[in-house]
Design an enzyme around this catalytic site. Structure first.
Site, PDB file in Angstrom:
ATOM      1  N   GLY A   7     -10.739  -7.441 -34.166  1.00  0.00           N
ATOM      2  CA  GLY A   7     -11.518  -6.440 -34.824  1.00  0.00           C
ATOM      3  C   GLY A   7     -10.592  -5.033 -34.147  1.00  0.00           C
ATOM      4  O   GLY A   7     -11.234  -4.333 -33.483  1.00  0.00           O
ATOM      5  N   GLY A   9      -9.763  -2.234 -34.504  1.00  0.00           N
ATOM      6  CA  GLY A   9     -10.202  -0.684 -35.242  1.00  0.00           C
ATOM      7  C   GLY A   9      -9.770   0.251 -34.096  1.00  0.00           C
ATOM      8  O   GLY A   9      -8.950   0.082 -33.445  1.00  0.00           O
ATOM      9  N   GLY A  12     -10.945  -1.268 -30.499  1.00  0.00           N
ATOM     10  CA  GLY A  12     -10.315  -2.500 -30.354  1.00  0.00           C
ATOM     11  C   GLY A  12      -8.767  -2.288 -30.002  1.00  0.00           C
ATOM     12  O   GLY A  12      -8.332  -2.755 -29.155  1.00  0.00           O
ATOM     13  N   ARG A  31      -7.096  -6.087 -40.498  1.00  0.00           N
ATOM     14  CA  ARG A  31      -7.177  -6.180 -41.895  1.00  0.00           C
ATOM     15  C   ARG A  31      -6.774  -5.078 -42.710  1.00  0.00           C
ATOM     16  O   ARG A  31      -6.884  -3.907 -42.132  1.00  0.00           O
ATOM     17  CB  ARG A  31      -8.388  -6.948 -42.476  1.00  0.00           C
ATOM     18  N   ALA A 120     -12.748   6.478 -29.386  1.00  0.00           N
ATOM     19  CA  ALA A 120     -11.541   6.364 -29.880  1.00  0.00           C
ATOM     20  C   ALA A 120     -11.851   6.654 -31.372  1.00  0.00           C
ATOM     21  O   ALA A 120     -12.920   6.236 -31.962  1.00  0.00           O
ATOM     22  CB  ALA A 120     -11.002   4.955 -29.714  1.00  0.00           C
ATOM     23  N   LYS A 173     -27.376   1.335 -24.362  1.00  0.00           N
ATOM     24  CA  LYS A 173     -26.400   1.982 -24.882  1.00  0.00           C
ATOM     25  C   LYS A 173     -26.997   2.214 -26.567  1.00  0.00           C
ATOM     26  O   LYS A 173     -26.701   3.380 -27.120  1.00  0.00           O
ATOM     27  CB  LYS A 173     -25.276   0.940 -24.898  1.00  0.00           C
ATOM     28  N   ASN A 191     -20.053  15.288 -31.590  1.00  0.00           N
ATOM     29  CA  ASN A 191     -21.201  14.939 -30.501  1.00  0.00           C
ATOM     30  C   ASN A 191     -21.689  16.187 -29.634  1.00  0.00           C
ATOM     31  O   ASN A 191     -23.027  16.313 -29.437  1.00  0.00           O
ATOM     32  CB  ASN A 191     -20.547  13.761 -29.506  1.00  0.00           C
ATOM     33  N   SER A 240     -18.662  10.641 -33.572  1.00  0.00           N
ATOM     34  CA  SER A 240     -19.339   9.578 -33.355  1.00  0.00           C
ATOM     35  C   SER A 240     -18.895   8.511 -34.336  1.00  0.00           C
ATOM     36  O   SER A 240     -18.334   8.882 -35.313  1.00  0.00           O
ATOM     37  CB  SER A 240     -20.840   9.627 -33.442  1.00  0.00           C
TER      38      SER A 240
HETATM   39  O1  KPL Z   1     -20.645   5.105 -28.810  1.00  0.00           O
HETATM   40  C1  KPL Z   1     -20.553   5.971 -29.434  1.00  0.00           C
HETATM   41  C2  KPL Z   1     -20.163   5.949 -30.985  1.00  0.00           C
HETATM   42  O2  KPL Z   1     -19.747   7.031 -31.266  1.00  0.00           O
HETATM   43  O3  KPL Z   1     -20.555   4.878 -31.325  1.00  0.00           O
HETATM   44  C3  KPL Z   1     -20.633   7.405 -28.592  1.00  0.00           C
HETATM   45  C4  KPL Z   1     -20.777   6.981 -26.960  1.00  0.00           C
HETATM   46  C5  KPL Z   1     -21.733   8.227 -29.050  1.00  0.00           C
HETATM   47  C6  KPL Z   1     -19.251   8.214 -28.551  1.00  0.00           C
HETATM   48  O4  KPL Z   1     -19.091   8.869 -29.530  1.00  0.00           O
END
Ligand code: KPL
Length: 290
Positions: A7, A9, A12, A31, A120, A173, A191, A240
């Site tokens: 994966g 992306g 990854g 992919r 990322a 999380k 965010n 996000s």
């Molecule tokens: O995990 C994240 C996401 O975007 O899925 C955070 C920690 C909120 C960072 O953007």
């Protein structure tokens, strides 16, 4: 040691980049346009660190020593079915949402659960923005490989912690994602705006408290509101993953995040009002995109 990123992306590729820098032989399973771009032009990293790398990009998993799983939660079952056809010693999930490790444990003997707050984004296929340094926590879900993955990450300069309570960390999380992700995706903001805009912070606090209540009933004492504030500020410039999905017209992971809190709340006799509304709004946006 051969390590596979299942994966490749945004996240990854970021971890794939860390592994390349650490001197590992890395396979990037991707992919579509991402695969084409990685194969043709290599991986370009910008942001906190920069560089361009030739990478071994493939469409299907191959034999390797270890696997990091970074596919979207709704693709876990599919990825597990593909991985079943190749040989590897252990898999470590670095995914969002609840339930991934449970699926993996039905297929494989060595499953490490993982959570990470590294940020990322994909700027364009093959080009990944390293947007935020984060915390990574690993723990054994089935088998005993957490220490091995921990050592690999340490060798790459990624400080990870090992937790004996990985299920709690996964819910923790997920609770941060249950607040930040749908609010940023619905309002199309970065965010940091969650804390900056009072109207959004009011909703963030209400949703965070609801998650705290559900988690407390599960036996986990977690300061969700405090953690949301901290993560939103630390990743203030990040879009996000749910916002990125919506912007690209893709399905989101909302069912594995807010959906998991809705299910847990209903089971435990706590009305998950905020999570249910956020779940339905994001589903509405997804379905409306046609
Ligand atoms: O995990 C994240 C996401 O975007 O899925 C955070 C920690 C909120 C960072 O953007």
């Amino acid at each position: 040691m051969r390590i596979q990123i299942m994966g490749a992306g945004a996240l990854g590729c970021l971890f794939g980049y860390f592994l390349l820098e650490g001197g590992y032989d890395v396979i990037f399973v991707a992919r579509g346009k991402q695969y084409e771009a990685l194969k043709e032009n290599g991986l370009r990293i910008t942001g906190i660190e920069e560089g361009t790398f030739r990478v071994n990009a493939v469409k299907k998993p191959e034999n390797s020593d270890l696997v990091f799983l970074t596919v979207k939660a709704y693709d876990t079952l599919n990825a597990a079915r593909m991985l079943r056809n190749v040989k590897f010693r252990a898999v470590c999930s670095l995914q969002n949402g609840v339930g991934n490790e449970e699926i993996l444990a039905e297929f494989f003997e060595n499953v490490v659960g993982g959570v990470t707050t590294y940020g990322a984004n994909i700027a364009e296929p093959g080009k990944v923005v390293y947007a935020g340094k984060g915390r990574t926590i690993l723990g054994n879900y089935r088998g005993d490989y957490a220490e091995v993955f921990h050592e690999v990450l340490s060798n790459c300069g990624v400080e990870a912690e090992i937790s004996e309570k990985i299920e709690e960390k996964i819910w923790e999380k997920a609770s941060i994602n249950a607040v930040i992700n749908p609010l940023t995706a619905i309002c199309r903001v970065k965010n940091g705006k969650i804390v900056e805009i009072p109207e959004l912070w009011e909703l963030a606090e209400k949703t965070g408290k609801e998650c705290e209540k559900i988690l407390a009933e599960m036996g986990y004492r977690i300061d969700v509101v405090g953690m949301v504030r901290e993560v939103a500020l630390k990743t203030s410039e990040n879009r996000s993953s749910m916002l990125q999905d919506i912007e690209k017209g893709r399905r989101t992971e909302v069912e594995f995040i807010n959906g998991a809190f809705v299910k847990a709340g209903e089971k435990l006799g706590i009305d998950p009002v905020c999570n249910r509304i956020l779940l339905k709004l994001v589903r509405g946006i997804e379905l409306g995109m046609g």
